[in-house]
Design an enzyme around this catalytic site. Structure first.
Site, PDB file in Angstrom:
ATOM      1  N   GLU A  51       0.824  -1.224   0.000  1.00 38.10           N
ATOM      2  CA  GLU A  51       0.000   0.000   0.000  1.00 38.10           C
ATOM      3  C   GLU A  51       0.853   1.267   0.000  1.00 38.10           C
ATOM      4  O   GLU A  51       0.463   2.281  -0.577  1.00 38.10           O
ATOM      5  CB  GLU A  51      -0.933   0.014   1.218  1.00 38.10           C
ATOM      6  CG  GLU A  51      -2.046  -1.026   1.171  1.00 38.10           C
ATOM      7  CD  GLU A  51      -1.667  -2.338   1.827  1.00 38.10           C
ATOM      8  OE1 GLU A  51      -2.563  -3.200   1.996  1.00 38.10           O
ATOM      9  OE2 GLU A  51      -0.472  -2.514   2.176  1.00 38.10           O
ATOM     10  N   PHE A 113     -12.019  -6.540  14.031  1.00 32.35           N
ATOM     11  CA  PHE A 113     -10.916  -7.044  13.217  1.00 32.35           C
ATOM     12  C   PHE A 113     -10.538  -6.024  12.152  1.00 32.35           C
ATOM     13  O   PHE A 113     -11.380  -5.540  11.408  1.00 32.35           O
ATOM     14  CB  PHE A 113     -11.319  -8.376  12.564  1.00 32.35           C
ATOM     15  CG  PHE A 113     -10.265  -8.938  11.656  1.00 32.35           C
ATOM     16  CD1 PHE A 113      -9.062  -9.403  12.168  1.00 32.35           C
ATOM     17  CD2 PHE A 113     -10.465  -8.987  10.291  1.00 32.35           C
ATOM     18  CE1 PHE A 113      -8.079  -9.918  11.331  1.00 32.35           C
ATOM     19  CE2 PHE A 113      -9.497  -9.501   9.441  1.00 32.35           C
ATOM     20  CZ  PHE A 113      -8.284  -9.966   9.958  1.00 32.35           C
ATOM     21  N   GLN A 114      -9.247  -5.698  12.087  1.00 37.03           N
ATOM     22  CA  GLN A 114      -8.683  -4.744  11.138  1.00 37.03           C
ATOM     23  C   GLN A 114      -9.362  -3.374  11.229  1.00 37.03           C
ATOM     24  O   GLN A 114      -9.554  -2.693  10.221  1.00 37.03           O
ATOM     25  CB  GLN A 114      -8.734  -5.285   9.705  1.00 37.03           C
ATOM     26  CG  GLN A 114      -7.753  -6.435   9.490  1.00 37.03           C
ATOM     27  CD  GLN A 114      -7.544  -6.780   8.024  1.00 37.03           C
ATOM     28  OE1 GLN A 114      -8.432  -6.577   7.192  1.00 37.03           O
ATOM     29  NE2 GLN A 114      -6.383  -7.342   7.711  1.00 37.03           N
ATOM     30  N   MET A 467      24.382   9.274   2.811  1.00 36.40           N
ATOM     31  CA  MET A 467      24.301  10.606   3.404  1.00 36.40           C
ATOM     32  C   MET A 467      24.572  10.555   4.908  1.00 36.40           C
ATOM     33  O   MET A 467      25.251  11.431   5.460  1.00 36.40           O
ATOM     34  CB  MET A 467      22.940  11.237   3.134  1.00 36.40           C
ATOM     35  CG  MET A 467      22.840  12.694   3.590  1.00 36.40           C
ATOM     36  SD  MET A 467      24.050  13.773   2.783  1.00 36.40           S
ATOM     37  CE  MET A 467      23.189  14.156   1.255  1.00 36.40           C
TER      38      MET A 467
END
Length: 559
Positions: A51, A113-114, A467
């Protein structure tokens, strides 16, 4: 007509002219994905590997086009995986709409859930966000989200939709979005008159270009303004391309890794005209000594940016394009021949230089510029390679340098590269990454190969976090604490395993042939460039120092 929430969402996306969505399915958005399946010929969905890649791809799509980028994820971890991408877009004022699913209304707030409070999580890093619990409010919410994302100072908007809303029905009526008019009434003739007076009184002006000039599509106005003021130009990472890097008046980037010419010019100038920049700390250095000899005229769309980081003498608040049009209509051409000659002498005296022994990042970038004629979109990750990309590839057009400026997001560039290429299929799109950054989201190479999106991924592989190592070398007594990547990862094999064509460059003589081949073959390509671990980005300003204290490698060794 009566439609389900999922149908309404897709119809609203079509209203807004959305042709591409980047996302990843899950339980809370199954109804939406089922509807997208029915509209494959109208809205293309790119299934990313993660995602976060979807959010960065939507960002790259938006930055390269000026349109709103759209990403989609399910509830819980799907939604939280978007957060870094949303924050990246927020810091750089990128128009994006992130759509997330959530649990059904009757399960909200019950640790289902979720389930996460994604609106609460993203509140600090969105321009606005919404939770839709009633299907009757969905269409208007989607329309408002797109309007907010792209008006004024752009930014990301999140729309969180409960799962039952996507299945419930309500009446839908198509609405054609109104044309978004540029705001012209935020500044007065008196504001302009004061600014013009400051310009006319200046003997040594400098024009400082930020990302606002790109966002407002003001590059033509910028070029005319430079001509009328007759001033040298410097820019930020986000402002690149608003004024051509090939123009004789261009002095290079300003700030921590800016050129000596740019930093000295701003220090010496008597008027600094700042166009769409927020005075980031990486630009200003020691704020008490920034532009210490100058009056400052700031032009910005966001009043909150005035006097936030640097106190200014006068501000004109408004859309950059409209403000510059107004200035260009009223300002007579100025002449600053002696000042321009002095700055051009500095350009001659302090050119950017890099080691010509062995393979280096700057060499690769100059060769890329030569082979493409500068006609390419360059995306980057964050670190040394990012700075070299800003220094050694001259951006002649806006929306051709796409990078995470404000948040500094490692892992950003590859997703953004995919988004930019999807949006600009006829352009060459190249992502420049360090090996540390590439590891973070290299799984998106699988996205490029899945859809045969012909991006070019170049890895500046120095086997260190470059860096951070540079800072450790210069300021931490060469104590390289956990910045050495001395493992056995073979990026060529990894890329080939994901279906890409892969090359490795180990010496200067191999570079041109490989780069030409990558530009020719029009398939996803990964190029692993083996560089020295201790090559550094020069010039540099030490943290906390004034920008006039910029030093090169020669200066550092002389100390």
């Amino acid at each position: 007509m009566q439609l389900t929430g999922s149908q309404i969402l897709v119809e609203c996306l079509k209203e807004q002219g959305v042709d591409t969505i980047f996302g990843y399915p899950g339980g809370a958005v199954l109804n939406i994905y089922d509807e997208l399946y029915r509209h494959q010929d109208e809205i293309r969905h790119i299934l990313t590997s993660h995602e976060q890649g979807a959010s960065h791809a939507a960002d790259g799509y938006a930055r390269s086009t000026g349109k709103v980028g759209v990403c989609l994820a399910t509830s819980g971890p799907g939604a939280t995986n978007l957060v870094t991408g949303i924050a990246t877009a927020y810091m750089d004022s990128v128009p994006m709409v992130a759509i997330t699913g959530n649990v059904a209304v009757n399960l909200l707030g019950k640790d289902s859930f979720q389930e996460v409070d994604i609106a609460g999580i993203t509140m600090p890093v969105t321009k606005h966000n919404f939770i839709v619990k009633d299907v009757a409010q969905l269409a208007d919410t989607i329309r408002r989200a797109f309007l907010i994302a792209q008006t004024g100072r752009p930014g990301p908007v999140l729309v969180d939709i409960a799962k039952d809303v996507t299945g419930n029905k309500t009446e839908y009526t198509k609405v054609i979005p109104p044309m978004i008019e540029r705001v012209k009434d935020t500044f007065s003739s008196e504001d302009l008159a004061t600014g013009i007076q400051m310009i006319e009184e200046a003997k040594k002006p400098v024009i400082f270009i930020g990302g606002g000039a790109v966002i407002s599509d003001a590059w033509e106005e910028v070029r005319e303004f430079v001509k009328r003021v007759d001033a040298p130009v410097t820019d930020t990472l986000m402002g690149k391309g608003a004024f051509s890097g090939d123009d004789p008046y261009y002095t290079g980037m300003l700030g921590m890794h800016g050129t000596k010419t740019a930093n000295f010019s701003v220090t010496e100038c008597d008027l600094l005209i700042t166009v769409g920049s927020r005075f980031s700390d990486r630009v200003t250095g020691n704020t008490a000594r920034f532009a210490k000899n100058a009056r400052i005229l700031q032009i910005d769309i966001d009043a909150a940016e005035i006097n936030k980081n640097i106190l200014v003498n006068h501000a004109v608040i408004g859309d950059i394009k409209e403000v510059l049009k107004a200035f260009n209509d009223k300002l007579e051409e100025q002449k600053h021949g002696d000042w321009i000659a002095h700055v051009m002498d500095m350009k001659e005296k302090y050119p950017l230089k890099y080691h010509e022994r062995g393979l280096t990042g700057p060499f690769i970038l100059r060769k890329l510029y030569e082979l493409t004629g500068g006609d390419a979109i360059i995306t980057t990750e964050v670190g040394q390679h990012q700075m070299w990309s800003a220094q050694y590839f001259n951006y002649k057009k806006p929306r051709t340098f796409i990078t995470s400026g404000g948040l500094g997001t490692m892992g950003y560039g590859l997703g953004a590269c995919i988004g930019a290429k999807v949006a600009n299929p006829d352009k060459t799109v190249i992502n420049i990454a360090g090996d540390g950054c590439f590891r973070m989201n290299m799984n998106e190479i699988a996205t490029a190969t899945r859809y045969n999106i012909p991006i070019i991924q170049i890895i500046f592989n120095n086997h260190v976090l470059g860096m951070v190592r540079q800072w450790q070398s210069l300021f931490y007594g060469e104590r390289y604490s956990y910045t050495t990547l001395n493992d056995c990862v073979d990026f060529v094999k990894v890329a080939e395993a994901m279906g890409a064509k892969a090359y490795r460059i180990t010496k200067v003589e191999e570079a041109e042939e490989v780069l030409k081949e990558a530009l020719r073959i029009n398939i996803p390509v990964v190029i692993d460039c083996i560089l020295e671990s201790d090559d550094k980005v020069w010039p540099m300003v030490a943290p906390g120092a004034a920008i006039e204290e910029v030093f090169t490698e020669e200066d550092f060794k002389a100390k």
